[in-house]
Design an enzyme around this catalytic site. Structure first.
Site, short mmCIF file in Angstrom:
data_model
loop_
_atom_site.label_atom_id
_atom_site.label_comp_id
_atom_site.label_asym_id
_atom_site.label_seq_id
_atom_site.Cartn_x
_atom_site.Cartn_y
_atom_site.Cartn_z
N SER A 112 -47.84 -82.87 -13.55
CA SER A 112 -48.63 -81.31 -14.72
C SER A 112 -47.52 -80.34 -14.04
O SER A 112 -46.95 -79.95 -15.28
CB SER A 112 -49.25 -81.67 -12.80
OG SER A 112 -49.49 -79.90 -12.67
N HIS A 113 -47.44 -79.92 -14.04
CA HIS A 113 -46.83 -78.66 -13.48
C HIS A 113 -44.87 -78.81 -13.19
O HIS A 113 -44.81 -78.13 -13.52
CB HIS A 113 -46.99 -77.59 -12.42
CG HIS A 113 -47.09 -77.99 -10.97
ND1 HIS A 113 -47.89 -78.89 -10.77
CD2 HIS A 113 -46.18 -77.42 -9.65
CE1 HIS A 113 -48.37 -79.14 -9.86
NE2 HIS A 113 -46.72 -78.20 -9.15
N ASP A 276 -50.52 -74.78 -17.93
CA ASP A 276 -48.81 -75.80 -16.74
C ASP A 276 -48.78 -76.12 -17.77
O ASP A 276 -49.05 -76.63 -19.28
CB ASP A 276 -49.26 -76.38 -15.82
CG ASP A 276 -51.13 -77.04 -15.64
OD1 ASP A 276 -51.20 -77.18 -16.46
OD2 ASP A 276 -50.22 -77.71 -14.91
N ASP A 278 -50.30 -79.77 -18.27
CA ASP A 278 -51.19 -80.78 -19.25
C ASP A 278 -51.84 -79.89 -18.87
O ASP A 278 -53.34 -79.92 -18.87
CB ASP A 278 -51.32 -81.71 -17.60
CG ASP A 278 -51.53 -81.72 -16.49
OD1 ASP A 278 -50.79 -79.98 -16.15
OD2 ASP A 278 -52.28 -81.82 -15.94
N ASP A 280 -53.76 -77.62 -17.13
CA ASP A 280 -54.90 -76.99 -16.09
C ASP A 280 -55.05 -76.21 -15.24
O ASP A 280 -55.76 -75.95 -14.63
CB ASP A 280 -55.43 -78.31 -14.79
CG ASP A 280 -54.28 -79.48 -14.19
OD1 ASP A 280 -52.68 -78.63 -14.21
OD2 ASP A 280 -54.89 -80.22 -14.14
N ARG A 281 -53.69 -75.78 -15.10
CA ARG A 281 -53.60 -74.75 -14.31
C ARG A 281 -53.01 -73.22 -15.50
O ARG A 281 -53.14 -73.50 -16.25
CB ARG A 281 -51.81 -74.84 -13.57
CG ARG A 281 -51.92 -75.50 -12.17
CD ARG A 281 -50.16 -75.39 -11.67
NE ARG A 281 -50.77 -76.14 -10.91
CZ ARG A 281 -49.51 -76.20 -10.03
NH1 ARG A 281 -48.78 -75.79 -9.88
NH2 ARG A 281 -50.38 -77.10 -8.72
N LYS A 375 -59.08 -78.89 -12.75
CA LYS A 375 -59.44 -77.62 -12.97
C LYS A 375 -58.84 -77.17 -14.93
O LYS A 375 -58.51 -78.13 -14.80
CB LYS A 375 -58.85 -77.26 -12.34
CG LYS A 375 -56.88 -77.81 -12.80
CD LYS A 375 -56.18 -77.21 -11.30
CE LYS A 375 -54.37 -77.57 -10.70
NZ LYS A 375 -54.77 -78.57 -10.14
C1 G1P Z 1 -49.70 -78.30 -5.49
C2 G1P Z 1 -51.22 -77.52 -5.32
C3 G1P Z 1 -52.08 -77.84 -5.43
C4 G1P Z 1 -53.16 -78.63 -6.61
C5 G1P Z 1 -51.47 -79.51 -7.35
C6 G1P Z 1 -51.68 -80.59 -8.36
O1 G1P Z 1 -50.28 -79.39 -4.03
O2 G1P Z 1 -50.46 -77.06 -3.95
O3 G1P Z 1 -53.01 -76.78 -4.98
O4 G1P Z 1 -54.22 -79.44 -6.23
O5 G1P Z 1 -50.64 -79.11 -6.42
O6 G1P Z 1 -51.75 -79.13 -9.78
P1 G1P Z 1 -49.10 -79.29 -2.91
O7 G1P Z 1 -47.97 -79.46 -4.04
O8 G1P Z 1 -49.32 -78.10 -2.49
O9 G1P Z 1 -49.56 -81.06 -2.60
ZN ZN Z 2 -51.20 -79.27 -13.56
#
Ligand code: G1P
Ligand code: ZN
Length: 539
Positions: A112-113, A276, A278, A280-281, A375
């Site tokens: 992801s991010h 981000d 992938d 989704d953000r 998302k």
């Molecule tokens: C984080 C974000 C959460 C999101 C997740 C995946 O998770 O806070 O809202 O769903 O990334 O993108 P966390 O690291 O807080 O568990």
């Molecule tokens: Zn992501």
């Protein structure tokens, strides 16, 4: 061609908030991916007749891992894989492909991010036929399986060519290589008023979309530049790179610095957005103006009637508990259903499937709707463009008018990173034990009305999940504490602060939250226990 290979378990393959996420170096260990995938296949059971979707955000190891997954799915008897060309597919596009093809599930290779590359992170997200990520009950079973896995099955064949579109047969399994952008674009065209947004650009409106060298570049170019007519060059950092060109592909005020600097300069475009790794953000900006994700969810919900796909009404809305309460006031005004769930998109899936909600969002730059079960970064950007096209108002004007109507939730998240896991766990446990003493106490002028753990009882599958601790104050302010479940080393303590005002609409969020921040630090003994007096990341 099918080989059975002996292996020994790893003990660290437990999935977090969204799939398995580890340092690339960890994933490079022998059989790391193989063990994890075989454990999933074992839990699924018989793969005969089953179809899965596979793709990733193009980060380092995407190409190697996808070949392993293909060869293992075939050896385990799957009927078909639908794979994004060259192994690419964004998380939202993957969810759509699963639903559209009625596939049995899918795998998105992404952390992801989190940064990518050899020294960054790698990850695998696993979705089921709902198009959303599996519930914890299933990931717990998979984790148990990873602790016991003794062998895996793999086809001993050459790497499969994923550059050519079309269907091929590999080791008795069908592989369909698809253009990962096409279906997604068609879906967006069915939801939003592309003609109105096109007119906006024809009239000289400007935007900058930062794909952060990650998966959304090709989607964004196609949608914003080719179909909607945004000037060429509106999409920047649009070529997916294995290490994201060194960027940390998390669209927020800290990591999307290039975009933020541009949008806060005198050259700013009318609209700025980023996604981000992938896809989704999302982050939404106007010239010199930032929309918090919590406000964005509230504004999107309030404006549902401007969007073709939602204009006939929406079921309801949900947010993660940590997200600000801004959207709750919108739900109340519109008389629609409202839900608060634990952090993680998977908790929205049952609410969408059971038609309790249409929109949902998280403070962590995630917004989406029941068009898919993840998302969706580009969806959120299009939603804002559609609101702008329909109202003729700027990002800032739309947001300020929203505050005038509903009041403003000042909201900031503070992350304390790299904390020793044992220290973080004890901090949370001790804090939880002390919370019952707080109600009635006045701290820094704020009276605690209620304090305790957040517990979610899913109305559909009746599972119960505890996630985070909440302190509520009499004036509506809140402190939420949680430990991150997406990191790949140490612990991150997240502290989410909110203060509501109906009348003070133009203050600085950090200033408004000064006292609440002091309370949050003191009550949890953060400086004493972690040595940190300030957060590492403030978003
Ligand atoms: C984080 C974000 C959460 C999101 C997740 C995946 O998770 O806070 O809202 O769903 O990334 O993108 P966390 O690291 O807080 O568990
Ligand atoms: Zn992501």
């Amino acid at each position: 061609m099918i080989k059975t290979v002996a292996t020994t378990p790893y003990t660290d393959q437990k999935m977090g908030t969204a799939g398995l996420r580890r340092k690339s170096q960890t994933v490079l260990q022998p059989n790391y991916v193989e063990n994890f995938m075989q454990s999933i296949f074992n839990v699924i059971g018989d793969l005969k007749g089953k179809t899965f979707v596979v793709g990733g955000d193009g980060r380092f190891y995407n190409d190697t891992a996808i070949q392993k997954i293909i060869k293992m799915a075939a050896a385990n008897g799957a009927a078909k894989l639908i794979v994004g060309q060259n192994g690419f597919m964004s998380t939202p596009a993957g969810s759509n492909v699963i639903l559209k093809n009625k596939a049995d599930g899918g795998f998105i290779l992404s952390a992801s991010h989190n940064p990518g590359g050899k020294s960054g992170d790698f990850g695998i997200k696993y979705s089921n036929a709902s198009g959303g990520q599996i519930p914890s009950s299933v990931s717990d079973k998979i984790y148990q399986e990873t602790l016991n896995v003794k062998e895996y099955k793999i086809c001993d064949i050459e790497d499969v060519d994923l550059s050519r579109l079309g269907t091929q047969e590999v080791c008795g399994m069908q592989i369909e290589v698809i253009d990962p952008v096409k279906d997604y674009v068609e879906m967006m065209q069915q939801i939003f008023d592309f003609a109105a947004i096109r007119r906006l650009f024809e009239n000289g409106f400007t935007m900058r979309f930062d794909a952060m060298n990650a998966v959304t570049g090709p989607y964004a170019r196609k949608i914003f530049e080719e179909l909607l007519g945004a000037p060429e060059g509106s999409v920047v950092n649009d070529t997916p790179l294995p290490d994201f060109g060194g960027l940390h592909p998390d669209p927020n005020m800290v990591y999307a610095k290039e975009l933020v600097d541009f949008m806060f300069s005198d050259k700013a475009a009318d609209f700025g957005a980023a996604n981000d790794g992938d896809g989704d953000r999302n982050m939404i900006l106007g010239p010199g103006f930032f929309v918090t994700p919590s406000d964005s969810l509230a504004i999107i919900t309030d404006n549902f009637n401007l969007i073709p796909a939602y204009k006939n009404g929406i079921y309801g809305v949900a947010k993660s508990a940590a997200t600000s309460t801004a959207v709750a006031r919108v739900a109340q005004t519109h008389g629609i259903g409202y839900y608060e769930v634990p952090t993680g998109w998977k908790y929205f899936v049952n609410l969408m499937d059971s038609k309790r909600i249409t929109f949902c969002g998280e403070e962590s730059f995630g917004t989406g709707s029941s068009h898919i079960r993840e998302k969706d970064g580009i969806w959120a950007v299009l939603f804002w463009l559609n609101i702008i096209a329909a109202t003729g108002k700027s990002v800032e004007q739309i947001t300020r008018e929203h505050w005038q109507k509903y009041g403003r939730s000042y909201y900031v998240r503070f992350d304390f990173e790299g904390v020793d896991t044992a220290v973080a766990d004890k901090l949370m446990a001790d804090l939880e034990a002390r919370l019952p003493e707080l109600p009635g106490q006045t701290l820094e002028g704020f009276t605690v009305s209620d304090a305790g753990a957040f517990v979610y009882n899913d109305p559909v599958d009746h599972s119960s999940t505890k996630n985070g601790l909440i302190i509520r104050f009499a004036d509506g302010s809140r402190i939420v504490y949680r430990l991150s479940g997406t990191g790949s080393s140490g612990a991150t303590i997240r502290v989410y602060l909110e203060r509501y005002s109906k009348t003070d609409l133009n203050d600085d969020p950090l200033k408004m939250l000064t006292e609440i921040f002091k309370i949050a630090m003191a009550v949890a003994e953060i400086p004493e226990r972690t040595g940190k007096h300030q957060a590492d990341v403030v978003t």
